[in-house]
Write a protein that holds these residues in place. Structure first.
Motif, short mmCIF file in Angstrom:
data_model
loop_
_atom_site.label_atom_id
_atom_site.label_comp_id
_atom_site.label_asym_id
_atom_site.label_seq_id
_atom_site.Cartn_x
_atom_site.Cartn_y
_atom_site.Cartn_z
N ALA A 112 40.14 42.44 43.29
CA ALA A 112 41.38 41.88 42.71
C ALA A 112 42.08 43.00 41.96
O ALA A 112 42.07 43.06 40.74
N THR A 128 41.76 45.80 32.83
CA THR A 128 40.52 46.09 32.09
C THR A 128 40.66 47.39 31.30
O THR A 128 41.02 48.42 31.87
N ASN A 134 44.04 50.41 38.42
CA ASN A 134 43.50 50.57 37.07
C ASN A 134 42.00 50.85 37.08
O ASN A 134 41.49 51.53 36.21
N GLU A 159 48.16 39.56 35.18
CA GLU A 159 48.30 41.02 35.06
C GLU A 159 47.76 41.49 33.71
O GLU A 159 48.50 42.05 32.89
N ASP A 170 36.90 46.93 44.05
CA ASP A 170 37.64 46.04 43.15
C ASP A 170 38.37 45.06 44.05
O ASP A 170 39.38 45.42 44.67
N GLY A 226 42.10 39.50 48.57
CA GLY A 226 40.68 39.81 48.43
C GLY A 226 39.76 38.63 48.73
O GLY A 226 38.59 38.82 49.04
#
Ligand SMILES: C[S@@+](CC[C@H](N)C(=O)[O-])C[C@H]1O[C@@H](n2cnc3c(N)ncnc32)[C@H](O)[C@@H]1O
Length: 173
Positions: free
Chosen positions: A37, A17, A45, A14, A35, A58
């Motif tokens: 993941a 970015t 995020n 966790e 995204d 994913g």
């Protein structure tokens, strides 16, 4: 500021970015289609058009379009890079940027650099964002950003402000 102890090492999955990196990703790709993941569908995020969370897994989904990947770090990380290789080979992923680390001795590094044509080595350690939106001290590893695949000039322009961009020699996987 309270920071989970494992946030800044590779033990944590966790670590999100920071936005200045996402700005450079979007400057390079134009937009993020997927995204694979993601931390959350409700409050993701990363500003992508589509997301896969741990609930979706994913790793078993198709990765279409322009992908930004900051994978769950840990012993299984190479499977994310092998998956990217397969999706790219199948023509589903058209372009990708991966945020990982400079771990040149690992099999995961070898897989990732076999499909990347440029790597950016940030001139400062990336301060990842925690699940509570907090930003802690620098992580314990050196980050690297990988570009896949055929418009490297845009990656160079977008990431030169973050660090040195190196050309990766072509070699088979
Ligand atoms: C390093 S974080 C990156 C989060 C976000 N993509 C970002 O860049 O800020 C990796 C995320 O992947 C999620 N994850 C773990 N296993 C997954 C799986 N099999 N499929 C999709 N997501 C997964 C974790 O819950 C975690 O939030």
């Amino acid at each position: 500021m309270t920071v989970p102890p494992a946030l800044h090492s590779h033990e944590s999955t966790e670590h999100y970015t920071p936005h200045y990196v996402l700005d450079a990703v979007i400057a390079c790709l134009g937009a993020i289609d997927l995204d694979p993941a993601s931390n959350s569908r409700e409050i993701p995020n990363v500003p992508a058009a589509r997301y896969y969370t741990a609930h979706d897994n994913g790793l078993v989904q198709p990765w279409k379009g322009r992908v930004f990947l900051n994978p769950p770090f840990g012993p299984g990380v190479e499977q994310w890079f092998s998956k990217l290789y397969l999706e790219r080979s199948a023509g589903r992923t058209t372009e990708a940027i991966v945020l990982w680390k400079s771990a040149t001795e690992t099999a995961a590094w070898k897989t990732l650099t076999a499909i990347s044509c440029r790597v950016c080595f940030p001139s400062a350690r990336i301060r990842f964002v925690g699940p509570a939106g907090d930003e802690g001290p620098g992580p314990t590893f050196s980050p690297a950003l990988f570009y896949i695949w055929d418009r490297p000039d845009r990656f160079v322009r977008a990431f030169t402000g973050i660090g040195a961009v190196w050309e990766v020699p072509l070699r088979p996987l």
